[in-house]
Design a protein around this motif. Structure first.
Motif, PDB file in Angstrom:
ATOM      1  N   CYS B  48       0.801  -1.229   0.000  1.00 21.80           N
ATOM      2  CA  CYS B  48       0.000   0.000   0.000  1.00 21.80           C
ATOM      3  C   CYS B  48       0.831   1.274   0.000  1.00 21.80           C
ATOM      4  O   CYS B  48       0.350   2.329  -0.373  1.00 21.80           O
ATOM      5  CB  CYS B  48      -0.898   0.000   1.227  1.00 21.80           C
ATOM      6  N   ALA B  55       2.706  -5.549   4.561  1.00 21.27           N
ATOM      7  CA  ALA B  55       3.515  -6.446   3.732  1.00 21.27           C
ATOM      8  C   ALA B  55       5.010  -6.136   3.831  1.00 21.27           C
ATOM      9  O   ALA B  55       5.853  -7.027   3.670  1.00 21.27           O
ATOM     10  CB  ALA B  55       3.071  -6.354   2.274  1.00 21.27           C
ATOM     11  N   CYS B  68       7.995   0.847   4.208  1.00 14.86           N
ATOM     12  CA  CYS B  68       7.438   1.864   3.301  1.00 14.86           C
ATOM     13  C   CYS B  68       7.260   3.209   3.984  1.00 14.86           C
ATOM     14  O   CYS B  68       7.001   4.198   3.330  1.00 14.86           O
ATOM     15  CB  CYS B  68       6.108   1.410   2.706  1.00 14.86           C
TER      16      CYS B  68
HETATM   17  S1  FES Z   1       3.517  -1.485   1.873  1.00 16.06           S
HETATM   18 FE1  FES Z   1       1.690  -1.628   3.039  1.00 16.06          FE
HETATM   19  S2  FES Z   1       2.459  -1.228   5.016  1.00 16.06           S
HETATM   20 FE2  FES Z   1       4.181  -0.875   3.817  1.00 16.06          FE
END
Ligand code: FES
Ligand SMILES: Cc1cc2nc3c(=O)[nH]c(=O)nc-3n(C[C@@H](O)[C@H](O)[C@H](O)COP(=O)(O)OP(=O)(O)OC[C@H]3O[C@@H](n4cnc5c(N)ncnc54)[C@H](O)[C@@H]3O)c2cc1C
Ligand code: FES
Lengths: 270, 173
Positions: B48, B55, B68
């Motif tokens: 996301c 993830a 992320c």
């Molecule tokens: S890619 Fe979804 S929390 Fe980091």
């Protein structure tokens, strides 16, 4: 979904962070845990020219407990506060509310002060600060001031902090064991649809609501019971100007304020 | 004070699963992209890019972190663990990984890297977790195809097996 370009400054002293903030003002942003800011950068809702990382400043990573209040520095992560051995006795309301702030995976990075600076209307920490009547310690080049919680939260994600000011710490009044917290969210760890806190006061109760109005909002009441309490809660629920959104209707939010309110107020007045 | 200009790439040195590595990153480069594209460690997944799906969960200096929501330049000098560090040998699964396999705790596997990292981190500190604690931890992850029941089952089984192993004094996680 990648951030726009910025310079990255890793401050080693508080003075350096303040100095860079003074130079760039609104073009600079502090980055603390990054748990709200990074998403805003990724979505380009924020496009600062300079990012000032304060997480290597040892001097901000401290919890000071004095008689009557606990001062939490800007470097203290939510997980560290949750693991603080004195939390349940010194700040019982926070020990109840903090597990609802995000997830273990975000509390390990997110800071207490970062949540207050971000001022999401549904966030638990601003609600707890308003309920307890705490204050923020702000610092800019050559100036320090304290702002009370109720004056600090100015609107949805808006605060009384000036562009060149850093939140150095936050103080919560400590020791009040007669307090209660409850939240309704889609899943545990999601932002609150409605979150409420009640704290016993000298002459009655303070009841505070998050997730409904643009800012966490509190009312001070004498010892209310029965229909007097119901009327007060109903009036308050309407004054909060709830809105419909994708998460819940305004009516459902008012219902929650009334229902949770009655339980919590009774609990702390017992 | 260190000031890294937006217009340049900067050397970032860190430890990845016990080995020293380095690469160059612009200040705005996310740690997810740095790991996957610059370093070539593609075990960490990206869903996301706003911290919600889990993830990309890894550990930085022993604490859970969303890669992320982290900048590559922030991890200079840090110790990182990613899913690539879980297997004891290239042809062997760790206890937790094996439990996932036995319990069909993954289908597409997109969420799995992050979930394994959260569970691995949690089980080290909490050897006797309750189902409620595991579910609370998993609230920080989204799995869109397997469902959580087999994941919870795998976690509890792995915890029991690890407790057994540590009683017989094996330290092979
Ligand atoms: S890619 Fe979804 S929390 Fe980091
Ligand atoms: C999946 C997920 C779920 C979440 N759920 C919740 C939830 O249920 N409840 C909740 O309350 N929060 C939730 N959050 C947000 C919470 O995790 C953040 O930690 C918090 O909102 C911001 O703290 P931070 O330290 O990460 O600040 P950052 O993201 O680094 O900064 C946030 C803002 O505050 C400013 N800032 C930070 N520190 C200072 C300072 N010392 N002085 C001046 N300005 C400063 C930054 O410039 C930025 O504008 C969630 C986040 C994620 C990713
Ligand atoms: S296994 Fe497919 S999303 Fe979890």
């Amino acid at each position: 979904m990648k951030p726009a370009a910025f310079d990255y400054v890793r401050a080693e002293t508080l003075g350096e962070a303040i100095e860079v903030l003074a130079q760039h003002g609104g073009d600079a942003r502090i980055i603390a845990g990054g748990q709200s800011l990074m998403a805003m950068l990724n979505m380009r809702l924020a496009r600062p020219k300079v990012l000032i990382d304060i997480m290597r400043l040892r001097e901000l990573d401290r919890i000071d407990s004095t008689s009557g209040s606990v001062k939490i520095g800007a470097g203290v992560r939510q997980a560290a506060l949750l693991a603080w051995p004195e939390l349940a006795t010194s700040l019982p309301l926070l020990s109840k509310a903090l597990p609802w702030t995000g997830h273990a995976q975000t509390r390990s990075r997110g800071t207490v002060c970062g949540s207050l600076a971000h001022a999401d209307p549904s966030a638990e920490l601003p609600l707890a600060l308003v309920a307890l009547g705490g204050e923020l310690h702000l610092r800019s080049a050559g100036k320090q001031r304290k702002v009370a919680a109720r004056e600090f939260f100015a609107g949805m994600m808006a605060t009384a902090r000036a562009d060149d000011e850093l939140i150095e710490a936050v103080s919560f009044p400590s020791g009040n064991a007669r307090c209660a917290f409850r939240e309704v969210a889609r899943r545990h760890g999601d932002f609150a649809i409605v979150a409420c806190a009640a704290v016993a006061t000298k002459d009655g109760v303070r009841f505070a609501v998050g997730g409904v109005a643009d800012v966490p909002t509190a009312r001070d009441w004498p010892r209310l019971e029965g229909s007097a309490l119901d009327d007060a809660l109903n009036g308050f629920a309407h004054e909060l100007d709830a809105r419909d959104d994708v998460h819940a209707t305004a009516r459902y939010r008012r219902d929650l304020v009334r229902l949770i309110g009655r339980d919590l107020v009774r609990e702390v007045l017992q | 004070m260190t000031r890294l200009s937006s217009a340049q790439r900067h050397l970032v040195r860190f430890t990845l699963n016990g080995k020293p590595v380095q690469g160059e990153a612009e200040p705005r480069l996310l740690l997810t992209d740095f790991l996957r594209q610059t370093i070539g460690a593609t075990g960490t997944h990206v869903g996301c890019e706003h911290g919600v799906c889990g993830a990309c969960t890894i550990t930085v200096d022993g604490e859970l972190a969303r890669a992320c929501l982290t900048l590559a330049v922030q991890i200079d000098g840090c110790e990182l663990r990613t899913v690539e560090g879980l297997a004891p040998a290239p042809d062997r699964l760790g206890v937790l990984q094996a439990a996932f396999r036995r319990n069909h705790a993954l289908q597409c596997g997109f969420c799995t890297a992050g979930i394994l990292m959260s569970l691995d981190h949690y089980l080290r500190a909490h050897p006797k977790p309750s189902e409620a604690e595991i579910r609370d931890l998993l609230s920080g992850h989204l799995c869109r195809c397997t469902g959580y029941t087999p994941i919870v089952q795998a976690a509890l089984e792995a915890a029991a097996e690890l407790a057994e192993l540590s009683r017989s004094d094996h330290r092979d996680v």
